[in-house]
Design a protein around this motif. Structure first.
Motif, PDB file in Angstrom:
ATOM      1  N   THR A 130      -2.432  12.678  -7.172  1.00 24.35           N
ATOM      2  CA  THR A 130      -1.255  13.070  -7.951  1.00 24.35           C
ATOM      3  C   THR A 130      -0.048  13.459  -7.118  1.00 24.35           C
ATOM      4  O   THR A 130       1.038  13.625  -7.663  1.00 24.35           O
ATOM      5  CB  THR A 130      -1.606  14.248  -8.888  1.00 24.35           C
ATOM      6  N   ASN A 131      -0.209  13.616  -5.825  1.00 25.45           N
ATOM      7  CA  ASN A 131       0.896  14.054  -4.976  1.00 25.45           C
ATOM      8  C   ASN A 131       1.733  12.854  -4.533  1.00 25.45           C
ATOM      9  O   ASN A 131       1.450  12.210  -3.517  1.00 25.45           O
ATOM     10  CB  ASN A 131       0.352  14.819  -3.761  1.00 25.45           C
ATOM     11  N   THR A 132       2.775  12.568  -5.299  1.00 23.05           N
ATOM     12  CA  THR A 132       3.641  11.435  -4.951  1.00 23.05           C
ATOM     13  C   THR A 132       4.606  11.795  -3.825  1.00 23.05           C
ATOM     14  O   THR A 132       5.042  10.917  -3.088  1.00 23.05           O
ATOM     15  CB  THR A 132       4.438  10.966  -6.188  1.00 23.05           C
ATOM     16  N   GLY A 133       4.916  13.062  -3.689  1.00 26.29           N
ATOM     17  CA  GLY A 133       5.840  13.508  -2.647  1.00 26.29           C
ATOM     18  C   GLY A 133       5.349  13.164  -1.257  1.00 26.29           C
ATOM     19  O   GLY A 133       6.127  12.735  -0.400  1.00 26.29           O
ATOM     20  N   ILE A 134       4.062  13.332  -1.021  1.00 30.59           N
ATOM     21  CA  ILE A 134       3.517  13.035   0.308  1.00 30.59           C
ATOM     22  C   ILE A 134       3.561  11.534   0.583  1.00 30.59           C
ATOM     23  O   ILE A 134       3.772  11.118   1.720  1.00 30.59           O
ATOM     24  CB  ILE A 134       2.098  13.611   0.485  1.00 30.59           C
ATOM     25  N   ARG A 135       3.394  10.716  -0.444  1.00 34.87           N
ATOM     26  CA  ARG A 135       3.468   9.273  -0.256  1.00 34.87           C
ATOM     27  C   ARG A 135       4.889   8.857   0.147  1.00 34.87           C
ATOM     28  O   ARG A 135       5.074   8.013   1.008  1.00 34.87           O
ATOM     29  CB  ARG A 135       3.032   8.549  -1.522  1.00 34.87           C
ATOM     30  N   ILE A 136       5.853   9.454  -0.515  1.00 35.06           N
ATOM     31  CA  ILE A 136       7.255   9.149  -0.188  1.00 35.06           C
ATOM     32  C   ILE A 136       7.554   9.582   1.239  1.00 35.06           C
ATOM     33  O   ILE A 136       8.146   8.838   2.026  1.00 35.06           O
ATOM     34  CB  ILE A 136       8.205   9.830  -1.198  1.00 35.06           C
TER      35      ILE A 136
END
Length: 182
Positions: free
Chosen positions: A162-168
């Motif tokens: 659920t952590n999209t911030g780390i992917r970005i």
């Protein structure tokens, strides 16, 4: 491998029996109403059972509740659903509360400071391997360390998914991505 083989033999043994023989091997409940004597025996059984349940020792009550907690934990880690409230802190809190212990007392029993224990209990800090092993030892193996680790892993899996911030953030560090046509 042996177990699989023995199961095959058992299945083939059933194939040798006729349908009548298989049917006779099972006990089917009667559709007839119970007789007065049977009703009396059933009521006596349940009265005795309720009496035994009510007269459990405090130790037996704790054991029963811990067993229930263990099954709840195993069911949750075995399911595909993630529930944020059923985290490590929740199960740790339940484990301690079932024993009617104060945080300070329990922390002393597993040799951690009350502050560190509180951080684990409130999910402000991830528990160490040593702490999880101590939980297993404290429960005398009733709740294995592996179950506690799987619970932590379930939390981590959800965080990663659920952590999209780390992917970005991490996408800046990846070059020459593989491209596939679907």
């Amino acid at each position: 491998m042996k177990n699989k083989m023995s199961n095959r033999y058992e299945l083939t043994d059933f194939k040798k029996l006729s349908n009548e023989e298989l049917a006779e091997a099972f006990i089917f409940p009667s559709k007839e109403p119970l007789t007065v004597k049977e009703k009396q025996e059933e009521e006596e059984f349940w009265q005795e059972r309720r009496k035994q349940f009510a007269n459990r020792t405090p130790q037996q009550q704790i054991y029963d509740k811990l067993l229930q907690l263990k099954f709840q934990l195993e069911d949750y880690i075995g399911s595909n659903q993630y529930q944020a409230v059923l985290n490590f802190g929740y199960f740790l809190n339940e484990y301690v509360n079932i024993q009617n212990k104060q945080d300070k007392e329990f922390a002393a029993e597993i040799d951690v400071t009350p502050a560190v224990f509180s951080q684990y209990r409130n999910n402000h800090r991830k528990p160490t391997e040593k702490f999880v092993i101590r939980l297993e030892l404290h429960s005398n193996g009733m709740i294995p360390a592996l179950a506690w680790f799987k619970l932590l892993q379930k939390d981590k899996e959800h965080e990663i998914m659920t952590n999209t911030g780390i992917r970005i953030e991490e996408s800046r560090h990846v070059k020459n991505r593989l491209e596939f046509a679907y």
